[in-house]
Design a protein around this motif. Sequence first.
Motif, PDB file in Angstrom:
ATOM      1  N   THR A  15      -7.282  -6.387  -3.922  1.00 13.45           N
ATOM      2  CA  THR A  15      -8.637  -6.468  -4.436  1.00 13.45           C
ATOM      3  C   THR A  15      -9.353  -5.148  -4.246  1.00 13.45           C
ATOM      4  OG1 THR A  15      -9.858  -7.069  -2.451  1.00 13.45           O
ATOM      5  CG2 THR A  15      -8.655  -8.824  -3.568  1.00 13.45           C
ATOM      6  N   THR A  16     -10.505  -5.042  -4.871  1.00  7.79           N
ATOM      7  CA  THR A  16     -11.256  -3.797  -4.815  1.00  7.79           C
ATOM      8  C   THR A  16     -12.043  -3.649  -3.527  1.00  7.79           C
ATOM      9  OG1 THR A  16     -13.104  -4.861  -5.946  1.00  7.79           O
ATOM     10  CG2 THR A  16     -11.497  -3.698  -7.304  1.00  7.79           C
ATOM     11  N   THR A  17     -12.079  -4.664  -2.670  1.00  4.63           N
ATOM     12  CA  THR A  17     -12.929  -4.600  -1.493  1.00  4.63           C
ATOM     13  C   THR A  17     -12.141  -4.587  -0.194  1.00  4.63           C
ATOM     14  OG1 THR A  17     -13.098  -7.010  -1.506  1.00  4.63           O
ATOM     15  CG2 THR A  17     -14.806  -5.783  -2.660  1.00  4.63           C
ATOM     16  N   MET A  18     -10.844  -4.488  -0.266  1.00  6.77           N
ATOM     17  CA  MET A  18     -10.036  -4.566   0.938  1.00  6.77           C
ATOM     18  C   MET A  18      -9.787  -3.203   1.552  1.00  6.77           C
ATOM     19  SD  MET A  18      -7.109  -7.355   0.109  1.00  6.77           S
ATOM     20  CE  MET A  18      -7.499  -8.939  -0.591  1.00  6.77           C
ATOM     21  N   CYS A  19      -8.993  -3.259   2.617  1.00  7.67           N
ATOM     22  CA  CYS A  19      -8.534  -2.037   3.260  1.00  7.67           C
ATOM     23  C   CYS A  19      -7.572  -1.305   2.316  1.00  7.67           C
ATOM     24  CB  CYS A  19      -7.804  -2.370   4.558  1.00  7.67           C
ATOM     25  SG  CYS A  19      -8.715  -3.474   5.660  1.00  7.67           S
ATOM     26  N   ARG A  20      -7.136  -0.134   2.748  1.00  8.16           N
ATOM     27  CA  ARG A  20      -6.081   0.588   2.033  1.00  8.16           C
ATOM     28  C   ARG A  20      -4.959   0.843   3.019  1.00  8.16           C
ATOM     29  NH1 ARG A  20      -9.047  -0.887  -1.358  1.00  8.16           N
ATOM     30  NH2 ARG A  20     -10.021   0.306  -3.039  1.00  8.16           N
ATOM     31  N   TRP A  21      -3.722   0.790   2.533  1.00  8.07           N
ATOM     32  CA  TRP A  21      -2.607   1.077   3.421  1.00  8.07           C
ATOM     33  C   TRP A  21      -1.531   1.864   2.697  1.00  8.07           C
ATOM     34  CZ3 TRP A  21       0.456  -4.046   4.731  1.00  8.07           C
ATOM     35  CH2 TRP A  21       0.990  -4.584   3.558  1.00  8.07           C
ATOM     36  N   PHE A  22      -0.674   2.493   3.505  1.00 12.28           N
ATOM     37  CA  PHE A  22       0.407   3.317   2.974  1.00 12.28           C
ATOM     38  C   PHE A  22       1.577   3.234   3.957  1.00 12.28           C
ATOM     39  CE2 PHE A  22       2.820   7.241   3.029  1.00 12.28           C
ATOM     40  CZ  PHE A  22       3.016   7.551   1.682  1.00 12.28           C
ATOM     41  N   ALA A  23       2.770   2.983   3.423  1.00  8.83           N
ATOM     42  CA  ALA A  23       3.977   2.942   4.264  1.00  8.83           C
ATOM     43  C   ALA A  23       5.087   3.686   3.558  1.00  8.83           C
ATOM     44  CB  ALA A  23       4.402   1.494   4.528  1.00  8.83           C
ATOM     45  N   TYR A  24       5.808   4.499   4.304  1.00 14.24           N
ATOM     46  CA  TYR A  24       6.911   5.261   3.717  1.00 14.24           C
ATOM     47  C   TYR A  24       8.097   5.257   4.669  1.00 14.24           C
ATOM     48  CZ  TYR A  24       9.195   8.660   0.740  1.00 14.24           C
ATOM     49  OH  TYR A  24      10.072   9.269  -0.126  1.00 14.24           O
ATOM     50  N   ILE A  25       9.291   5.128   4.098  1.00 13.92           N
ATOM     51  CA  ILE A  25      10.512   5.218   4.885  1.00 13.92           C
ATOM     52  C   ILE A  25      11.565   5.976   4.086  1.00 13.92           C
ATOM     53  CG2 ILE A  25      11.457   3.005   4.090  1.00 13.92           C
ATOM     54  CD1 ILE A  25      12.464   2.626   7.032  1.00 13.92           C
ATOM     55  N   GLY A  26      12.300   6.872   4.748  1.00 12.92           N
ATOM     56  CA  GLY A  26      13.286   7.671   4.030  1.00 12.92           C
ATOM     57  C   GLY A  26      14.318   8.301   4.941  1.00 12.92           C
ATOM     58  N   GLY A  87     -12.723   2.708   9.954  1.00 11.10           N
ATOM     59  CA  GLY A  87     -11.689   3.175  10.866  1.00 11.10           C
ATOM     60  C   GLY A  87     -10.427   3.582  10.149  1.00 11.10           C
ATOM     61  N   PHE A  88      -9.720   4.531  10.748  1.00 17.80           N
ATOM     62  CA  PHE A  88      -8.447   5.001  10.204  1.00 17.80           C
ATOM     63  C   PHE A  88      -7.389   4.901  11.293  1.00 17.80           C
ATOM     64  CE2 PHE A  88      -5.266   8.331   9.551  1.00 17.80           C
ATOM     65  CZ  PHE A  88      -4.874   8.063   8.244  1.00 17.80           C
ATOM     66  N   GLY A  89      -6.182   4.482  10.913  1.00 16.36           N
ATOM     67  CA  GLY A  89      -5.087   4.395  11.862  1.00 16.36           C
ATOM     68  C   GLY A  89      -3.811   4.967  11.282  1.00 16.36           C
ATOM     69  N   ALA A 137       0.064   4.139   7.548  1.00 21.03           N
ATOM     70  CA  ALA A 137      -1.312   4.621   7.592  1.00 21.03           C
ATOM     71  C   ALA A 137      -2.227   3.553   7.017  1.00 21.03           C
ATOM     72  CB  ALA A 137      -1.447   5.926   6.803  1.00 21.03           C
ATOM     73  N   HIS A 138      -3.455   3.484   7.532  1.00 23.73           N
ATOM     74  CA  HIS A 138      -4.343   2.380   7.162  1.00 23.73           C
ATOM     75  C   HIS A 138      -5.801   2.816   7.254  1.00 23.73           C
ATOM     76  CE1 HIS A 138      -6.424  -1.525   7.562  1.00 23.73           C
ATOM     77  NE2 HIS A 138      -5.348  -2.089   7.070  1.00 23.73           N
ATOM     78  N   ILE A 139      -6.580   2.533   6.202  1.00 25.75           N
ATOM     79  CA  ILE A 139      -8.028   2.697   6.219  1.00 25.75           C
ATOM     80  C   ILE A 139      -8.641   1.306   6.233  1.00 25.75           C
ATOM     81  CG2 ILE A 139     -10.048   3.414   4.909  1.00 25.75           C
ATOM     82  CD1 ILE A 139      -8.620   5.825   4.018  1.00 25.75           C
ATOM     83  N   ARG A 140      -9.523   1.069   7.188  1.00 28.13           N
ATOM     84  CA  ARG A 140     -10.022  -0.280   7.431  1.00 28.13           C
ATOM     85  C   ARG A 140     -11.375  -0.535   6.780  1.00 28.13           C
ATOM     86  NH1 ARG A 140     -12.817  -2.643  12.293  1.00 28.13           N
ATOM     87  NH2 ARG A 140     -12.506  -4.893  12.125  1.00 28.13           N
ATOM     88  N   ALA A 141     -11.504  -1.713   6.183  1.00 20.53           N
ATOM     89  CA  ALA A 141     -12.792  -2.250   5.744  1.00 20.53           C
ATOM     90  C   ALA A 141     -13.021  -3.487   6.591  1.00 20.53           C
ATOM     91  CB  ALA A 141     -12.771  -2.602   4.262  1.00 20.53           C
ATOM     92  N   ALA A 142     -13.910  -3.403   7.556  1.00 19.93           N
ATOM     93  CA  ALA A 142     -14.101  -4.474   8.529  1.00 19.93           C
ATOM     94  C   ALA A 142     -14.571  -5.756   7.853  1.00 19.93           C
ATOM     95  CB  ALA A 142     -15.107  -4.041   9.588  1.00 19.93           C
ATOM     96  N   THR A 143     -14.085  -6.881   8.344  1.00 16.40           N
ATOM     97  CA  THR A 143     -14.482  -8.186   7.832  1.00 16.40           C
ATOM     98  C   THR A 143     -15.173  -8.966   8.935  1.00 16.40           C
ATOM     99  OG1 THR A 143     -12.320  -9.111   8.410  1.00 16.40           O
ATOM    100  CG2 THR A 143     -12.606  -8.280   6.176  1.00 16.40           C
ATOM    101  N   ASN A 152      -9.647  -1.935  16.972  1.00 18.42           N
ATOM    102  CA  ASN A 152      -9.510  -2.819  15.819  1.00 18.42           C
ATOM    103  C   ASN A 152      -8.830  -2.148  14.631  1.00 18.42           C
ATOM    104  OD1 ASN A 152     -10.620  -5.087  16.980  1.00 18.42           O
ATOM    105  ND2 ASN A 152     -12.705  -4.637  16.312  1.00 18.42           N
ATOM    106  N   ASN A 153      -8.485  -0.883  14.762  1.00 21.03           N
ATOM    107  CA  ASN A 153      -7.817  -0.170  13.668  1.00 21.03           C
ATOM    108  C   ASN A 153      -6.327  -0.504  13.618  1.00 21.03           C
ATOM    109  OD1 ASN A 153     -10.279   1.029  13.274  1.00 21.03           O
ATOM    110  ND2 ASN A 153      -9.655   3.078  13.881  1.00 21.03           N
ATOM    111  N   HIS A 154      -5.802  -0.627  12.432  1.00 20.94           N
ATOM    112  CA  HIS A 154      -4.373  -0.812  12.215  1.00 20.94           C
ATOM    113  C   HIS A 154      -3.692   0.564  12.231  1.00 20.94           C
ATOM    114  CE1 HIS A 154      -5.372  -4.695   9.762  1.00 20.94           C
ATOM    115  NE2 HIS A 154      -6.459  -4.244  10.362  1.00 20.94           N
ATOM    116  N   PRO A 155      -2.391   0.646  12.418  1.00 21.73           N
ATOM    117  CA  PRO A 155      -1.463  -0.444  12.727  1.00 21.73           C
ATOM    118  C   PRO A 155      -1.497  -0.800  14.210  1.00 21.73           C
ATOM    119  CG  PRO A 155      -0.258   1.620  12.563  1.00 21.73           C
ATOM    120  CD  PRO A 155      -1.692   1.943  12.218  1.00 21.73           C
ATOM    121  N   PHE A 156      -0.973  -2.008  14.514  1.00 20.42           N
ATOM    122  CA  PHE A 156      -0.930  -2.490  15.883  1.00 20.42           C
ATOM    123  C   PHE A 156       0.501  -2.366  16.409  1.00 20.42           C
ATOM    124  CE2 PHE A 156      -4.364  -4.713  13.685  1.00 20.42           C
ATOM    125  CZ  PHE A 156      -5.434  -4.325  14.480  1.00 20.42           C
TER     126      PHE A 156
END
Length: 335
Positions: A15-26, A87-89, A137-143, A152-156
């Motif tokens: 959705t347009t109102t959620m957090c953003r995340w990014f994961a990479y493996i190689g 928050g950023f994690g 990597a994660h940008i948080r939109a608090a709920t 409270n920032n991801h990742p845990f």
Amino acid sequence: MRGIKVHLHITTTTTTTMCRWFAYIGEEPILLEDVLIKPKHSIVKQIDAHFLPNLHVTYDPHLHQRTLSSGVASDEHGPNHFTNVDGFGLGYYTGVAAEFNGDNVNRPCVYKNVRPPLNHFNLISLCAHTSSKCVFAHIRAATSLSSAVETNNHPFVFGRYLFMHNGMISSFLKIKVALLQKLSEKAYTNIFGTTDTEHVAALFFTHLGNDWDTELPMETLKKTMIKTLQGVLSLFQETTKENNETLLHSSLNFAVTESCQLLAAGPTLNRKYPDHPDGKEVKKKTVKTTHDYGKHTIVASEPNTYKTKDWHLVPQNSFVLVGKDLNVVIETISL
């Protein structure tokens, strides 16, 4: 040490109102700056506007319907810097701790901050001098009433594992007490914040067992996630039935990884290779050719490179499984 590289992602909607995340493996290290900072639409710049809107499913909570967005890649409107700034994690693996501890357990390094990442000079410097084969990597939109604090920032982190979430768990406060009663003592004491995500992560690792330093097969992780989802949905149903309420929409996009080597980026995200993440002409001589690059996978809430054909929308209610061989498998979740 070459351990199991696992990236598990569950998606329902974006959705347009959620957090953003990014994961990479190689297969080879990637400079964090090349994947998190440099691209025009890197995660630190993903605030509100969609770069490739045609790859997004939007959920309108007021209309109770999902819509497949249409449009072309664009950053014309620019980011809304007052959204997704809670928050950023960043979590990544280097193998250094395992080397110096001599225990062959590759635990992640985590950096978290509540400052806007785009102007955070410490983060920019860290990314310019750090490489890894696996990155979350994660940008948080608090709920709800969950505070904008670093815990409270991801990742845990749970042992050698990283866990993050893009979305929200509706009516979490109504199921929180019942959920806490299902947690093991070890998982409970590993909760340091107040988010719905960290509590569900604790439930996942309760089901996984008390040994969070052992490499486990993909099938075990998949079964554990299914059991976790079933548990959360069961709590929803019990709560709504008792209070005669309607089951609200929840977006359960979870990702968990365990790896001795971290996520890496594709040729367009690694300066050693030709091409540019924003489609610009590469004028300098590159160290290697595109064909030299090994297997790699990105799972993200939205694209951060310009080539539409490189990105595929994951169907809702699906697993994205990237195993030790780095082959990608997409499976339907059966609950």
